[in-house]
Design a protein around this motif. Structure first.
Motif, PDB file in Angstrom:
ATOM      1  N   ALA A 199      60.928  43.663  46.439  1.00 35.06           N
ATOM      2  CA  ALA A 199      60.218  42.884  45.421  1.00 35.06           C
ATOM      3  C   ALA A 199      60.557  41.400  45.566  1.00 35.06           C
ATOM      4  O   ALA A 199      61.727  41.037  45.668  1.00 35.06           O
ATOM      5  CB  ALA A 199      60.586  43.368  44.027  1.00 35.06           C
ATOM      6  N   PRO A 200      59.547  40.528  45.591  1.00 36.66           N
ATOM      7  CA  PRO A 200      59.808  39.089  45.719  1.00 36.66           C
ATOM      8  C   PRO A 200      60.530  38.549  44.495  1.00 36.66           C
ATOM      9  O   PRO A 200      60.194  38.894  43.362  1.00 36.66           O
ATOM     10  CB  PRO A 200      58.404  38.484  45.849  1.00 36.66           C
ATOM     11  CG  PRO A 200      57.505  39.479  45.190  1.00 36.66           C
ATOM     12  CD  PRO A 200      58.112  40.818  45.467  1.00 36.66           C
ATOM     13  N   GLU A 230      63.472  31.082  40.790  1.00 35.98           N
ATOM     14  CA  GLU A 230      62.552  31.264  39.670  1.00 35.98           C
ATOM     15  C   GLU A 230      61.919  32.650  39.720  1.00 35.98           C
ATOM     16  O   GLU A 230      61.358  33.051  40.740  1.00 35.98           O
ATOM     17  CB  GLU A 230      61.457  30.193  39.700  1.00 35.98           C
ATOM     18  CG  GLU A 230      61.988  28.781  39.481  1.00 35.98           C
ATOM     19  CD  GLU A 230      60.871  27.771  39.440  1.00 35.98           C
ATOM     20  OE1 GLU A 230      59.697  28.196  39.487  1.00 35.98           O
ATOM     21  OE2 GLU A 230      61.165  26.571  39.343  1.00 35.98           O
ATOM     22  N   VAL A 231      62.013  33.369  38.621  1.00 35.27           N
ATOM     23  CA  VAL A 231      61.481  34.728  38.594  1.00 35.27           C
ATOM     24  C   VAL A 231      61.125  35.102  37.158  1.00 35.27           C
ATOM     25  O   VAL A 231      61.814  34.716  36.211  1.00 35.27           O
ATOM     26  CB  VAL A 231      62.507  35.730  39.172  1.00 35.27           C
ATOM     27  CG1 VAL A 231      63.799  35.709  38.383  1.00 35.27           C
ATOM     28  CG2 VAL A 231      61.934  37.140  39.215  1.00 35.27           C
ATOM     29  N   LEU A 258      58.893  41.219  37.497  1.00 38.32           N
ATOM     30  CA  LEU A 258      59.729  41.719  38.582  1.00 38.32           C
ATOM     31  C   LEU A 258      60.162  43.160  38.323  1.00 38.32           C
ATOM     32  O   LEU A 258      60.137  44.001  39.227  1.00 38.32           O
ATOM     33  CB  LEU A 258      60.965  40.816  38.752  1.00 38.32           C
ATOM     34  CG  LEU A 258      61.947  41.211  39.858  1.00 38.32           C
ATOM     35  CD1 LEU A 258      61.235  41.322  41.195  1.00 38.32           C
ATOM     36  CD2 LEU A 258      63.081  40.206  39.938  1.00 38.32           C
ATOM     37  N   LYS A 259      60.534  43.470  37.094  1.00 42.37           N
ATOM     38  CA  LYS A 259      60.937  44.836  36.750  1.00 42.37           C
ATOM     39  C   LYS A 259      59.786  45.812  36.990  1.00 42.37           C
ATOM     40  O   LYS A 259      59.989  46.903  37.540  1.00 42.37           O
ATOM     41  CB  LYS A 259      61.394  44.900  35.295  1.00 42.37           C
ATOM     42  CG  LYS A 259      61.868  46.290  34.879  1.00 42.37           C
ATOM     43  CD  LYS A 259      62.437  46.271  33.466  1.00 42.37           C
ATOM     44  CE  LYS A 259      62.950  47.651  33.069  1.00 42.37           C
ATOM     45  NZ  LYS A 259      63.562  47.654  31.722  1.00 42.37           N
ATOM     46  N   VAL A 267      66.432  50.428  35.905  1.00 45.80           N
ATOM     47  CA  VAL A 267      66.435  49.076  36.457  1.00 45.80           C
ATOM     48  C   VAL A 267      66.495  48.053  35.330  1.00 45.80           C
ATOM     49  O   VAL A 267      65.733  48.143  34.363  1.00 45.80           O
ATOM     50  CB  VAL A 267      65.173  48.826  37.307  1.00 45.80           C
ATOM     51  CG1 VAL A 267      65.155  47.393  37.824  1.00 45.80           C
ATOM     52  CG2 VAL A 267      65.102  49.815  38.455  1.00 45.80           C
ATOM     53  N   ASP A 268      67.395  47.081  35.466  1.00 44.38           N
ATOM     54  CA  ASP A 268      67.487  45.974  34.507  1.00 44.38           C
ATOM     55  C   ASP A 268      67.425  44.668  35.286  1.00 44.38           C
ATOM     56  O   ASP A 268      68.170  44.488  36.260  1.00 44.38           O
ATOM     57  CB  ASP A 268      68.790  46.061  33.711  1.00 44.38           C
ATOM     58  CG  ASP A 268      68.881  44.940  32.690  1.00 44.38           C
ATOM     59  OD1 ASP A 268      68.017  44.856  31.813  1.00 44.38           O
ATOM     60  OD2 ASP A 268      69.835  44.131  32.789  1.00 44.38           O
ATOM     61  N   VAL A 269      66.538  43.761  34.885  1.00 45.98           N
ATOM     62  CA  VAL A 269      66.334  42.508  35.607  1.00 45.98           C
ATOM     63  C   VAL A 269      66.693  41.330  34.710  1.00 45.98           C
ATOM     64  O   VAL A 269      66.241  41.244  33.573  1.00 45.98           O
ATOM     65  CB  VAL A 269      64.872  42.376  36.072  1.00 45.98           C
ATOM     66  CG1 VAL A 269      64.674  41.059  36.821  1.00 45.98           C
ATOM     67  CG2 VAL A 269      64.489  43.556  36.956  1.00 45.98           C
TER      68      VAL A 269
END
Length: 216
Positions: free
Chosen positions: A203-204, A146-147, A152-153, A173-175
């Motif tokens: 990064a978690p 789960e994110v 996160l980005k 960066v692409d998340v």
């Protein structure tokens, strides 16, 4: 730089590295891709050889074909290796060893289970790599699924900006929602590429990193 020159530079770096017996390691180079072949006495030397090759300027890719050939007096039973792996994981207080599983086949260790952080995942692999009798490691330890992609980005971008050795503006960066992070752009050398990867993994919630960085 020609393929012949690159090959010689890699050979020189392998011979310079004191932790490696490079006598039985073969090196080939083609268009910036280096192939390492032959054999070494333990898994630590195998990984050290790959790191040494990456340090050479001009190396754009590595095909790792080195085998680990243990001397007959150093070979250990798989159950002994498994027990020692479980013990060394339990000794490291940063690793939640109760959530991990160890499987060993002909000296090859497969790690499974789950942890909350990537540094725990890597620490488990690094600990097992040190063990005598290990011929290879497959790390199947999972991270949380789960994110929040947007959060996160932002965390990754902030981490990149904090690193003095990284030109953050040159990295995109692409998340994705499943925790997969794709990094594009350009870096000056392998050390900078590794720094970018470490920043992303810090990064978690990051589960997979697709590294599409290219060298100048």
């Amino acid at each position: 730089m020609t393929d012949k020159e690159l090959r010689q530079l890699v050979i020189d770096e392998l011979e310079f590295e004191p932790s490696i017996d490079a006598a039985d390691i073969g090196v080939a180079a083609e268009d910036g891709v280096v192939t390492l072949s032959g054999h070494v006495a333990d898994y630590v030397q195998k990984t050290a050889a790959e790191r040494a090759a990456w340090r050479v300027r001009g190396v754009r890719g590595i095909a790792q074909e080195i085998e680990v050939r243990l001397a007959s007096d150093k070979k250990q039973n798989d159950d002994e290796i498994a027990q020692r792996a479980l013990s060394i994981l339990a000794w490291n207080t940063a690793i939640p060893s109760r959530d991990l599983r160890v499987q060993v086949s002909r000296g090859w260790v497969t790690l499974s289970g789950s942890v909350n952080w990537n540094f725990q995942r890597r620490a488990a692999e690094n600990e097992v790599r040190k063990l005598g009798g290990v011929t290879g490691v497959t790390n199947n330890i999972k991270l949380p699924t789960e994110v929040q992609a947007r959060d996160l980005k932002q965390r990754i971008q902030e981490a990149l900006k904090r690193h003095a050795e990284i030109e953050a503006g040159a990295v995109h960066v692409d998340v994705r929602a499943d925790g997969t992070v794709r990094i594009d752009g350009h870096v000056d050398n392998w050390s900078e590429m590794q720094a970018v990867e470490r920043a992303v993994w810090s990064a978690p919630g990051v589960r997979v990193v697709e590294d599409n960085l290219i060298f100048h």
